[in-house]
Motif scaffolding. Structure first.
Motif, PDB file in Angstrom:
ATOM      1  N   SER A 276       1.056  -1.398  -0.012  1.00  0.00           N
ATOM      2  CA  SER A 276      -0.099   0.214  -0.386  1.00  0.00           C
ATOM      3  C   SER A 276       0.851   1.387  -0.004  1.00  0.00           C
ATOM      4  CB  SER A 276      -0.745   0.174   1.116  1.00  0.00           C
ATOM      5  OG  SER A 276      -0.197  -0.194   2.774  1.00  0.00           O
ATOM      6  N   GLY A 277       1.872   0.667  -0.391  1.00  0.00           N
ATOM      7  CA  GLY A 277       3.075   2.462   0.093  1.00  0.00           C
ATOM      8  C   GLY A 277       2.968   2.862  -1.367  1.00  0.00           C
ATOM      9  N   TYR A 278       3.015   1.750  -2.240  1.00  0.00           N
ATOM     10  CA  TYR A 278       2.865   1.907  -3.920  1.00  0.00           C
ATOM     11  C   TYR A 278       1.992   2.309  -4.313  1.00  0.00           C
ATOM     12  CZ  TYR A 278       7.795   1.105  -2.924  1.00  0.00           C
ATOM     13  OH  TYR A 278       9.192   0.598  -2.340  1.00  0.00           O
ATOM     14  N   GLU A 279       0.773   1.769  -3.948  1.00  0.00           N
ATOM     15  CA  GLU A 279      -0.794   1.262  -4.992  1.00  0.00           C
ATOM     16  C   GLU A 279      -1.929   1.368  -3.558  1.00  0.00           C
ATOM     17  OE1 GLU A 279      -1.314   1.281  -7.864  1.00  0.00           O
ATOM     18  OE2 GLU A 279       1.051   0.304  -8.516  1.00  0.00           O
ATOM     19  N   TYR A 280      -2.783   1.890  -4.459  1.00  0.00           N
ATOM     20  CA  TYR A 280      -4.230   2.198  -3.088  1.00  0.00           C
ATOM     21  C   TYR A 280      -4.256   0.926  -2.492  1.00  0.00           C
ATOM     22  CZ  TYR A 280      -8.225   3.786  -1.030  1.00  0.00           C
ATOM     23  OH  TYR A 280      -9.446   4.390  -0.496  1.00  0.00           O
ATOM     24  N   GLU A 281      -4.845   1.483  -1.127  1.00  0.00           N
ATOM     25  CA  GLU A 281      -4.616   0.601   0.128  1.00  0.00           C
ATOM     26  C   GLU A 281      -5.351  -0.527  -0.455  1.00  0.00           C
ATOM     27  OE1 GLU A 281      -7.035   2.122   3.184  1.00  0.00           O
ATOM     28  OE2 GLU A 281      -5.302   2.916   3.805  1.00  0.00           O
ATOM     29  N   ASN A 282      -6.150  -2.316  -0.591  1.00  0.00           N
ATOM     30  CA  ASN A 282      -6.382  -2.819  -0.386  1.00  0.00           C
ATOM     31  C   ASN A 282      -7.272  -3.226  -1.873  1.00  0.00           C
ATOM     32  OD1 ASN A 282      -6.428  -4.282   2.012  1.00  0.00           O
ATOM     33  ND2 ASN A 282      -7.765  -2.246   3.094  1.00  0.00           N
ATOM     34  N   SER A 283      -6.475  -2.847  -2.063  1.00  0.00           N
ATOM     35  CA  SER A 283      -6.822  -2.943  -3.608  1.00  0.00           C
ATOM     36  C   SER A 283      -5.796  -3.853  -5.028  1.00  0.00           C
ATOM     37  CB  SER A 283      -6.417  -1.664  -4.491  1.00  0.00           C
ATOM     38  OG  SER A 283      -5.245  -1.394  -4.647  1.00  0.00           O
ATOM     39  N   ARG A 284      -6.586  -4.398  -5.958  1.00  0.00           N
ATOM     40  CA  ARG A 284      -5.983  -5.472  -6.896  1.00  0.00           C
ATOM     41  C   ARG A 284      -4.714  -5.469  -6.615  1.00  0.00           C
ATOM     42  NH1 ARG A 284     -11.182  -4.933  -8.231  1.00  0.00           N
ATOM     43  NH2 ARG A 284     -12.625  -6.213  -7.802  1.00  0.00           N
ATOM     44  N   ALA A 285      -4.387  -3.250  -7.295  1.00  0.00           N
ATOM     45  CA  ALA A 285      -3.221  -3.563  -7.577  1.00  0.00           C
ATOM     46  C   ALA A 285      -2.146  -3.534  -6.874  1.00  0.00           C
ATOM     47  CB  ALA A 285      -3.647  -2.129  -8.197  1.00  0.00           C
ATOM     48  N   ALA A 286      -2.862  -3.050  -5.856  1.00  0.00           N
ATOM     49  CA  ALA A 286      -1.806  -3.249  -4.056  1.00  0.00           C
ATOM     50  C   ALA A 286      -1.249  -4.788  -3.763  1.00  0.00           C
ATOM     51  CB  ALA A 286      -2.885  -3.074  -2.804  1.00  0.00           C
ATOM     52  N   PHE A 287      -2.023  -5.073  -3.912  1.00  0.00           N
ATOM     53  CA  PHE A 287      -2.081  -6.936  -3.653  1.00  0.00           C
ATOM     54  C   PHE A 287      -0.980  -7.202  -4.967  1.00  0.00           C
ATOM     55  CE2 PHE A 287      -5.829  -6.461  -0.936  1.00  0.00           C
ATOM     56  CZ  PHE A 287      -5.339  -6.532  -0.124  1.00  0.00           C
ATOM     57  N   ARG A 288      -1.433  -6.966  -6.253  1.00  0.00           N
ATOM     58  CA  ARG A 288      -0.274  -7.213  -7.527  1.00  0.00           C
ATOM     59  C   ARG A 288       0.834  -7.192  -7.243  1.00  0.00           C
ATOM     60  NH1 ARG A 288      -4.783  -6.469 -10.751  1.00  0.00           N
ATOM     61  NH2 ARG A 288      -4.600  -3.977 -11.071  1.00  0.00           N
TER      62      ARG A 288
END
Length: 234
Positions: A13-25
């Motif tokens: 979540s420091g790089y992508e919006y928290e709890n989003s698919r992008a963050a987990f990818r």
């Protein structure tokens, strides 16, 4: 020296919006050992991944159907993910599910999702609401469980034992050597959250925590690498 597990807080979540698919990818790309995420139940028992109890523009999750929640967009433009989708996305990794809210009638829905994921043995639940932790453990004793604390308790081990938890999620500023020793002597593990700076991560490693949860999983790996090199040369 045991290597602390690297846990991506709400994904990377420091790089992508928290709890989003992008963050987990991104967490998968950065080779985190596992992820931490937050869940709420919708009015019809859907288990969605979101930190706050309300979704901007949609209102309280508990008052939405899963179909209504799925129509809403996160700040990065993605739809609100389901827990089942994130389990599939991260594959064979640890997943720590922070249960924000869960009416008891939907406990079976949560269990069913965990059972159908690609790595059921690597899933665990934790919460600030220790009543939920206890209830889920009563219904499923084999489920790994943890408690969340943001205060330093005089006897955290007793609190863990009272709800059947084996992992203490302690806010990192409240972690010291005595706490780590007490939990380890009781056969438990300590995960420090949310640790993001290299100096703080290094101090947690020196204290012997079992897991580090942060927004930048790559920073955690940088912090633990020198300690592992020292241990291998010893």
């Amino acid at each position: 020296m045991r290597r602390p597990v690297v846990i991506a807080h709400r994904g990377a979540s420091g790089y992508e919006y928290e709890n989003s698919r992008a963050a987990f990818r991104r967490a998968v790309m950065l080779d985190a050992d596992g992820v931490e995420l937050d869940v709420h139940a919708t009015s019809d028992g859907g288990i969605v991944v979101h930190h706050d109890a309300e979704i901007p523009g949609g209102g309280p999750i508990a008052q939405l159907t899963v179909a209504e929640a799925r129509k809403l967009r996160l700040r990065n433009g993605e739809t609100v993910p389901l827990l089942s989708e994130i389990l599939e996305l991260v594959g064979d990794r640890d997943v720590w599910v922070e249960v924000k809210s869960l009416p008891q009638r939907y406990d079976t829905a949560l269990f069913a999702i965990l059972d159908r994921g690609p790595a059921p043995d690597r899933y665990a639940v934790h919460s600030f609401d220790h009543r939920i932790v206890h209830r889920l453990g009563e219904e499923r004793p084999a489920l790994r469980r943890g408690i969340l604390l943001s205060a330093y308790l005089r006897d955290a081990v007793s609190v863990m034992r009272s709800v059947g938890a084996t992992t203490l999620w302690q806010e990192w500023q409240q972690v010291d050597q005595d706490l780590v020793n007490q939990v380890h002597q009781a056969g438990g593990t300590v995960i420090a959250w949310t640790v993001n700076e290299i100096g703080d991560l290094d101090r947690m490693v020196r204290l012997g925590v079992d897991g580090l949860c942060g927004n930048y999983p790559d920073r955690i790996r940088v912090a633990i690498a020198p300690r592992l090199d020292q241990a291998s040369r010893a």
